[in-house]
Write a protein that holds these residues in place. Sequence first.
Motif, short mmCIF file in Angstrom:
data_model
loop_
_atom_site.label_atom_id
_atom_site.label_comp_id
_atom_site.label_asym_id
_atom_site.label_seq_id
_atom_site.Cartn_x
_atom_site.Cartn_y
_atom_site.Cartn_z
N ARG A 1 0.81 -1.21 0.00
CA ARG A 1 0.00 0.00 0.00
C ARG A 1 0.84 1.26 0.00
O ARG A 1 0.33 2.35 -0.27
CB ARG A 1 -0.92 0.00 1.22
CG ARG A 1 -1.90 -1.17 1.25
CD ARG A 1 -2.54 -1.34 2.62
NE ARG A 1 -3.11 -0.09 3.10
CZ ARG A 1 -2.87 0.39 4.32
NH1 ARG A 1 -2.09 -0.24 5.17
NH2 ARG A 1 -3.42 1.53 4.69
N PHE A 2 2.11 1.16 0.36
CA PHE A 2 2.96 2.35 0.41
C PHE A 2 4.41 1.94 0.20
O PHE A 2 4.73 0.76 0.19
CB PHE A 2 2.79 3.09 1.76
CG PHE A 2 2.98 2.19 2.95
CD1 PHE A 2 4.24 1.89 3.43
CD2 PHE A 2 1.88 1.65 3.60
CE1 PHE A 2 4.40 1.06 4.53
CE2 PHE A 2 2.04 0.82 4.70
CZ PHE A 2 3.31 0.52 5.17
N TYR B 1 3.50 6.64 6.66
CA TYR B 1 3.02 7.71 7.53
C TYR B 1 3.38 7.46 8.99
O TYR B 1 2.89 8.15 9.88
CB TYR B 1 1.50 7.89 7.38
CG TYR B 1 0.68 6.62 7.41
CD1 TYR B 1 0.36 5.99 8.60
CD2 TYR B 1 0.21 6.06 6.22
CE1 TYR B 1 -0.41 4.84 8.61
CE2 TYR B 1 -0.55 4.90 6.22
CZ TYR B 1 -0.86 4.30 7.42
OH TYR B 1 -1.62 3.14 7.43
N SER B 2 4.25 6.50 9.26
CA SER B 2 4.59 6.16 10.64
C SER B 2 5.23 7.33 11.38
O SER B 2 5.03 7.52 12.58
CB SER B 2 5.51 4.95 10.68
OG SER B 2 6.72 5.20 9.98
N ALA B 3 6.02 8.16 10.68
CA ALA B 3 6.73 9.25 11.33
C ALA B 3 5.94 10.55 11.35
O ALA B 3 6.28 11.48 12.09
CB ALA B 3 8.08 9.49 10.63
N THR B 4 4.88 10.65 10.56
CA THR B 4 4.15 11.92 10.46
C THR B 4 2.81 11.91 11.16
O THR B 4 2.13 12.94 11.21
CB THR B 4 3.92 12.28 8.98
OG1 THR B 4 3.16 11.24 8.36
CG2 THR B 4 5.24 12.44 8.24
N LYS C 1 -4.23 8.15 16.79
CA LYS C 1 -4.23 6.69 16.87
C LYS C 1 -5.22 6.05 15.90
O LYS C 1 -5.12 4.86 15.63
CB LYS C 1 -4.55 6.24 18.30
CG LYS C 1 -3.42 6.51 19.28
CD LYS C 1 -3.69 5.87 20.63
CE LYS C 1 -2.50 6.05 21.57
NZ LYS C 1 -2.73 5.41 22.88
N ASP C 2 -6.15 6.81 15.39
CA ASP C 2 -7.12 6.27 14.45
C ASP C 2 -6.40 5.87 13.16
O ASP C 2 -5.72 6.68 12.52
CB ASP C 2 -8.19 7.33 14.16
CG ASP C 2 -9.36 6.77 13.35
OD1 ASP C 2 -9.11 6.22 12.26
OD2 ASP C 2 -10.51 6.88 13.80
N LYS D 1 -4.60 8.41 10.45
CA LYS D 1 -3.14 8.37 10.30
C LYS D 1 -2.70 8.55 8.86
O LYS D 1 -1.63 9.08 8.59
CB LYS D 1 -2.61 7.03 10.84
CG LYS D 1 -2.39 6.99 12.34
CD LYS D 1 -1.84 5.65 12.77
CE LYS D 1 -1.47 5.63 14.24
NZ LYS D 1 -0.32 6.47 14.56
N LYS D 2 -3.52 8.12 7.92
CA LYS D 2 -3.15 8.20 6.51
C LYS D 2 -3.02 9.64 6.04
O LYS D 2 -2.19 9.95 5.17
CB LYS D 2 -4.18 7.48 5.64
CG LYS D 2 -4.19 5.98 5.79
CD LYS D 2 -5.09 5.34 4.75
CE LYS D 2 -6.54 5.80 4.87
NZ LYS D 2 -7.39 5.18 3.84
#
Length: 667
Positions: free
Chosen positions: A428-429, A640-643, A648-649, A653-654
């Motif tokens: 997906r990314f 998007y883990s760092a941004t 938490k949703d 998060k996306k």
Amino acid sequence: MTVAKTQETSIQGKGEVSAMNRMLLVPFGTLFSLVALAAAAGQQPAMPKYFVNSPLCKMPYVDPFSADVMAIYKKIKLKDCHNDSELVTAEYDPKLKQYRVHTRLDLARKMAKENVTLECGYQKIYRDGNATIPDDAYRMSKVIPLTDNLVVPNDVEYITTRCFLNSSNSKNHKSNITQRDAMTFVQDHLTPEELVHSFRLLNDEQDPKPNVIILGIDSTSRINLRRTMPQVLRFLKNLPGWFEMQGYNKVGDNTLPNLLAILTGDNHVENIEAGKFKVRGFEDSLDYIWQHFKEAGYTTAYAEDCQSLSTFNFHKPGFIRQPVDYYLRPFVRAIEKTLKLERRFETIFCVGRHISSGYVWDFAVQFVQRLLEETPMFGVFWSNSFTHNVFSAGSAMDHLFREYLLLLLKLGLFKRSIVLLVSDHGYRFGNIRTRTKSGYLDERLPMMWLYVPPWFRKKYPHYVANLRKNRNRLSSNYDVHMTLQHILQLNTRSHEAFDARIKAKKCPNCRSLFFELPENRSCSEAGITEKWCTCHPTTTVTNRTQYMAVARAVVQGMNQHLVAKKLTHLCENFQLNSVEVMDRKEILGERSTTAATEHVYVLNFQTVYKKPKFEATVRWNPRSSTLKMNVDELSRKDSYSATAKCVKDSLVKKYCICKKLPGKQHK
């Protein structure tokens, strides 16, 4: 790195190679594919143009070894999680119908290179059903001495072990060498009456109950399987009875909606967007297919690695009641909290001395070994750890997963069981989405292989004929759900004969893969929304005024969504940075009047702050310059883990780019 390209056809052949699994030599037949015949004749076989080719669906074929993908692909060699020998081992005693645990003093002395004694103990792990969130809770007993040849009590399903080497040469009589480990035991809890009933179900010639085992590997497209796991692919092609659904198209964004569509017949997108999965007890209220199998006399199991990524627990409370008979969650939770962890491929890969996914596959092997001759089985075994974040990481596990398949073959699973090898989606990314042309299709086309055993092929030749026809027809998760429902009543002759209450809620006309799928089928008829549909040809829009107007409207809609969701205090406002490409979809079968008034676009663009890359599927009215878009359906093409650490949703998060806040990070 140079990888030889291979071509494929949808024509099934026979097996081709021999395979060694530990000390087992498993012979297969010989495969003479069309590709091999063409190569022998000195001809270059032509690539197929489509996976599905009908008036309503033209799903393009994807070359797994295209130049742009191979430029970023690198095969990875597996590195073991330990370099020592197991001081505690276990085996199943078929006479006692119990497990025995052995301590290996001989190996301990080799490790210590001196005369030592071995002192081991174990702690029982069990689920804490009284906790507020039972899926996140576990309990452990006090340390119990572990003697050699110990018969494991029937109430012990999961343990951790610890061993010390005692040396007379050491001042404190204990060396520095110690070993921690963990083990699972599939114990038989059937009463004598239940055993008799299960035996009758297994041996009913009129209405046999096939075992159903679902093996899942996260984020694995049918395209990437060929690239990263050729040994597994060879196993699938060489064992008669496997059918690949090459027209299989996902129905949701991430794991949860796609797996729910298989397990419940509903992807629950509305409930996900409404946040209902955050409500304690909501997941228990759903109608899972394993409940239907349980009611039919099956013994059920569910196992998944990486407790932080678990499908039913990622930012969700999970189950209050244990959902199946054998549930690995408390064990995975406990070992990730008590054993040493090592991260590889951007996630937890080693837990203690073993690969994280190995605990899942070992559990599957135990489940089969222990219950194959006693009760019909339904099990779902899912791995996230080695494929979730790095698209080439499957190559490291290729030979190991093939060995598990060969071991299941040796145990007899494929003699009377229906087996599914599936994924939720492709990548997906990451690089494959941002730097390759095929990334769009790779994300949407997960692998789907279905195996039917010899007795099934003999008893139901018409179902097998339909499986062959369906390989290159459009199919979805809802069809897989109906296939599972069909297994519970194999004598049902048509889709119309099914009780309406068990038809897929999101796609009432979706049907079992044992029935012939419509040759001319649209995405909407298969329960696939336009966002995920791969059936429609696209044309790139080159008019800058046109694509910039759509892009600005999309960004404006994203900002309005932040306001509506009350996220503006956490998330940065969006500003358009650039448009990478905008394609217009030609919706096959759509009336020309509709196409003229409303265009469907796939927009790839980047915004300013942190420069996130997005993909949006939208409907645009060129006359009124109005937009229809679901912001929660946005795809994020880079990580998007760092941004998105401030939220938490999983949906938010996306698209949330967290603001820089003074002091501590905003919770």
